[in-house]
Enzyme design. Structure first.
Site, short mmCIF file in Angstrom:
data_model
loop_
_atom_site.label_atom_id
_atom_site.label_comp_id
_atom_site.label_asym_id
_atom_site.label_seq_id
_atom_site.Cartn_x
_atom_site.Cartn_y
_atom_site.Cartn_z
N HIS A 56 81.39 137.68 67.11
CA HIS A 56 80.53 138.26 68.14
C HIS A 56 79.08 137.93 67.80
O HIS A 56 78.80 137.26 66.79
CB HIS A 56 80.78 139.76 68.31
CG HIS A 56 80.54 140.60 67.09
ND1 HIS A 56 79.34 140.63 66.42
CD2 HIS A 56 81.37 141.44 66.40
CE1 HIS A 56 79.43 141.47 65.39
NE2 HIS A 56 80.66 141.96 65.35
N HIS B 275 77.64 138.44 64.18
CA HIS B 275 77.94 137.39 63.20
C HIS B 275 77.05 136.17 63.45
O HIS B 275 76.53 135.55 62.53
CB HIS B 275 79.40 136.95 63.31
CG HIS B 275 80.40 138.07 63.21
ND1 HIS B 275 81.31 138.33 64.20
CD2 HIS B 275 80.60 139.01 62.25
CE1 HIS B 275 82.05 139.37 63.84
NE2 HIS B 275 81.64 139.80 62.67
N CYS C 129 87.99 152.93 52.85
CA CYS C 129 87.89 152.55 54.26
C CYS C 129 88.36 151.12 54.43
O CYS C 129 87.76 150.21 53.86
CB CYS C 129 86.45 152.70 54.78
SG CYS C 129 86.27 151.97 56.44
N CYS D 153 85.74 148.77 56.11
CA CYS D 153 84.73 148.24 55.17
C CYS D 153 85.38 147.54 53.99
O CYS D 153 84.72 146.86 53.23
CB CYS D 153 83.86 149.35 54.59
SG CYS D 153 82.91 150.31 55.74
N CYS E 260 84.61 157.31 57.94
CA CYS E 260 83.65 156.32 57.46
C CYS E 260 82.49 156.31 58.45
O CYS E 260 82.71 156.20 59.66
CB CYS E 260 84.30 154.94 57.42
SG CYS E 260 83.08 153.60 57.38
N HIS F 4 82.46 152.91 60.57
CA HIS F 4 83.54 152.65 61.52
C HIS F 4 83.96 153.86 62.35
O HIS F 4 84.76 153.73 63.28
CB HIS F 4 84.75 152.06 60.78
CG HIS F 4 84.48 150.67 60.25
ND1 HIS F 4 83.95 150.45 59.01
CD2 HIS F 4 84.61 149.46 60.83
CE1 HIS F 4 83.79 149.15 58.83
NE2 HIS F 4 84.18 148.52 59.92
N LYS G 279 75.58 150.17 65.66
CA LYS G 279 75.88 148.80 65.25
C LYS G 279 76.92 148.21 66.20
O LYS G 279 77.98 148.81 66.41
CB LYS G 279 76.45 148.81 63.82
CG LYS G 279 76.85 147.44 63.32
CD LYS G 279 77.36 147.50 61.88
CE LYS G 279 77.76 146.14 61.39
NZ LYS G 279 79.18 146.03 61.07
N LYS H 76 83.22 144.82 67.16
CA LYS H 76 84.45 144.67 67.93
C LYS H 76 85.30 145.92 67.83
O LYS H 76 85.90 146.35 68.80
CB LYS H 76 85.24 143.46 67.42
CG LYS H 76 84.78 142.13 68.02
CD LYS H 76 85.39 141.92 69.41
CE LYS H 76 84.85 140.71 70.13
NZ LYS H 76 85.34 139.44 69.64
N1 MSP Z 1 83.91 139.75 54.92
C1 MSP Z 1 82.78 140.57 54.68
C2 MSP Z 1 81.68 139.80 54.01
C3 MSP Z 1 82.05 139.16 52.71
S1 MSP Z 1 80.73 138.25 52.04
C4 MSP Z 1 81.24 137.89 50.49
C5 MSP Z 1 82.27 141.12 56.01
N2 MSP Z 1 82.60 140.41 57.09
S2 MSP Z 1 82.25 140.78 58.60
O1 MSP Z 1 83.02 139.89 59.43
O2 MSP Z 1 82.40 142.17 58.83
O3 MSP Z 1 80.78 140.31 58.82
C6 MSP Z 1 79.75 140.91 58.20
C7 MSP Z 1 78.43 140.31 58.58
O4 MSP Z 1 78.32 139.99 59.96
C8 MSP Z 1 77.33 141.34 58.37
O5 MSP Z 1 76.91 141.46 57.06
C9 MSP Z 1 76.26 140.76 59.22
O6 MSP Z 1 75.70 139.68 58.54
C10 MSP Z 1 77.04 140.30 60.43
N3 MSP Z 1 77.14 141.36 61.44
C11 MSP Z 1 78.28 141.98 61.88
N4 MSP Z 1 77.93 142.88 62.85
C12 MSP Z 1 76.60 142.84 63.04
C13 MSP Z 1 75.70 143.48 63.91
N5 MSP Z 1 76.07 144.34 64.81
N6 MSP Z 1 74.41 143.12 63.81
C14 MSP Z 1 73.95 142.18 62.93
N7 MSP Z 1 74.77 141.59 62.10
C15 MSP Z 1 76.09 141.92 62.08
O7 MSP Z 1 81.61 142.12 56.00
#
Ligand code: MSP
Length: 520
Positions: A18, A21, A127, A130, A148, A151, A304, A307
């Site tokens: 999304h 990311h 969680c 997380c 959490c 979430h 935040k 999905k």
């Molecule tokens: N898999 C772990 C990260 C491991 S790194 C060794 C993870 N993945 S995640 O798919 O949940 O993606 C996390 C990252 O996506 C966040 O740290 C951030 O960089 C980005 N974001 C996810 N949602 C976001 C928002 N709503 N806003 C901004 N960034 C966001 O955590």
């Protein structure tokens, strides 16, 4: 030569990407493209985090084995998404690849041999969203259930005999590290949060799980798999050859890239990166990353965007309407990096129209039209406007300092201010009025040359942010023929005035930022 090494988090493959990311990865892409244009050797890594309960359960819910699920998401969703957004990563690591799994096992064995791993009992809340062992104080109480806070879902109780990492031994070294190297954790608010956390006392960390098997087997106890975060954090180093013989290709790559210059992360995963990860490296006697930068969240309805809360917006929802380059531009331009920001369709439309279509796109089309009309489509003799050229020098210096410090908004503002200034120059010199009298031909030509030269600089400055659009502009300035590829232009050379040669063929571009269709 040591490469500038930048990483994004590796994303969970429980779902498709999304815009949250994409926000992180686009920022990484802009920063690495900028450093490449500084003439540095650069290594840009992204990838996917595929083990753990979260991915395993999603695969089960969809009735497919986790590996098959991960393969499908990586090939059909993640890789095509980065390609569509024009992300120029040098490598893509998947945690299910043998190159990663083997190196994780070797690393873990070396930590155990060094005495940093022991067997113990874990009991406490977890969680799965997380993938984190929580402290009771981290949770929110909702009608007796413990949720959490990220979430808004109940945590699960875990009680297992696991392998532990002596994280507590590194609290003081980490405090010392962040106190003496403020740049190692940014922005300031993130560093303060990490210091407060470390000073509050750190307990050892369970780094294995025994109740499911979707993970990397602990080499000396194959009934357990490595805790998914311990596995995932190592990607940054396994991808560049961690544990390989220094004489081997992997070992040489590691020497060339490690330590990472910047780990870009969202603030939700700051502690993993600024506490657990450097402690793992310290335990192994390796250098810690030079900088962990935690950016803010994209919010929807004040929360935040995610999905799991059904507030995720796919990048294509936005790029279908605004185009890829406007998407890359908008979030970095509108939200200070490090601060939360809300996505708003209206704000994006407004900036698209005023900054991209009017200020930037129109300048390009006006120039091409006037060169055609007043100079037969051929760039006139080299001219020099002192005020524009000294403003450009200042702009390049300021933008370079800002972007190197990850102040994308400050950098882009500086560039767009210069663009406004060039528009002001054209508007106030009024070449279309001057052109009515043939005696003014030279004056008109000078104005057009100065405008073209400013657009040359603007295309290079904006190339890291909007690669495709600036390439079109570059082509229309005839610059490929005279100056070579836009990506090869150096930041340090941008302000050298007079690079476009007289006689260059200036061609009309398709409209760079077309008028938006009215959205139903
Ligand atoms: N898999 C772990 C990260 C491991 S790194 C060794 C993870 N993945 S995640 O798919 O949940 O993606 C996390 C990252 O996506 C966040 O740290 C951030 O960089 C980005 N974001 C996810 N949602 C976001 C928002 N709503 N806003 C901004 N960034 C966001 O955590």
């Amino acid at each position: 030569m040591k490469s500038f090494y930048l990483t994004t988090p590796i994303y969970y493959v429980n779902d498709a990407p999304h815009i949250g990311h994409a926000y992180t990865t686009v920022a990484g892409d802009v920063l690495t493209r900028w450093h490449r244009q500084r003439g540095e050797s650069v290594w840009f890594l992204t990838g996917t985090d595929e083990h753990g309960q979260k991915v395993m359960r999603t695969a089960q819910e969809n009735g497919v084995p986790p590996q098959e699920w991960a393969d499908k998401l990586v090939e059909n969703a993640w890789k095509p998404n980065w390609q569509a957004l024009n992300i120029a990563n040098d490598d893509f690591i998947r945690t299910t690849e043998p190159r990663h799994m083997e190196r994780v096992q070797k690393f873990l064995t070396s930590l155990k041999d060094a005495g940093f791993i022991y067997e113990g009992n874990y009991e406490g809340p977890y969680c799965v969203g997380c993938e984190e062992f929580k402290l009771p104080g981290d949770l929110i109480d909702s009608d007796g259930a413990k949720l959490c806070p990220i979430h808004s879902k109940p945590v699960e109780d875990v009680k297992e005999t696991n392998w532990f990492f002596k994280l507590s031994a590194f609290a003081q070294p980490l405090i010392d590290h962040y106190k003496s190297n403020p740049e190692a954790c940014q922005p300031e608010s993130a560093r303060n949060e990490v210091l407060a956390f470390l000073e509050g006392g750190v307990t050892d960390l369970s780094i294995s799980r025994s109740t499911f098997d979707w993970g990397i087997p602990v080499p000396w106890d194959t009934n357990q798999v490595v805790y998914v975060w311990f596995d995932a954090l190592l990607n940054y180093a396994t991808a560049v050859g961690l544990t390989d013989d220094p004489e081997s290709e992997g070992g040489k790559k590691f020497a060339q890239t490690w330590p990472a210059d910047v780990h870009l992360v969202g603030k939700d995963i700051l502690r993993f990166h600024a506490v657990i990860w450097p402690a793992m490296l310290m335990a192994a006697g390796l250098a810690v990353p030079k900088k962990v930068f935690a950016h803010g969240w994209l919010l929807v309805g004040g929360e935040k965007m995610s999905k799991s809360k059904l507030t995720g917006i796919a990048p294509s929802d936005i790029t279908d309407h605004f185009g890829v380059d406007a998407f890359r531009y908008y979030f970095l331009r509108a939200i200070p990096f490090g601060t939360d920001g809300s996505f708003s369709w209206e704000d994006m439309s407004a900036r698209y129209t005023s900054e991209l279509a009017n200020d930037f796109g129109n300048l390009a089309s006006r120039l091409a039209a006037m060169v055609e009309k007043y100079c037969g489509g051929v760039l006139p003799a080299v001219a020099h406007d002192e005020s524009l050229s000294s403003a450009l020098k200042e702009c390049v210096d300021k933008a370079d300092t800002a972007i190197a410090a990850l102040d994308f908004q400050g950098g882009i503002n500086t560039i767009m201010d210069y663009c406004k200034r060039v528009n002001g120059y054209v508007t106030s010199t009024e070449p279309w009025i001057l052109a009515k009298d043939p005696a003014n031909q030279r004056a008109v030509e000078d104005i057009l040359y100065n405008t073209a030269e400013s657009l040359r600089a603007l295309s290079v400055l904006l190339h890291p942010v909007m690669p495709a659009t600036t390439e079109i502009l570059w082509e229309s300035l005839g610059a490929n023929d005279s100056l070579g590829a836009i990506g090869a232009q150096k930041i340090s050379e941008i302000a050298r005035w007079g690079q476009l040669p007289a006689g260059a063929a200036i061609t009309k571009t398709p409209v760079l930022f077309p008028r938006l269709e009215v959205k139903e």
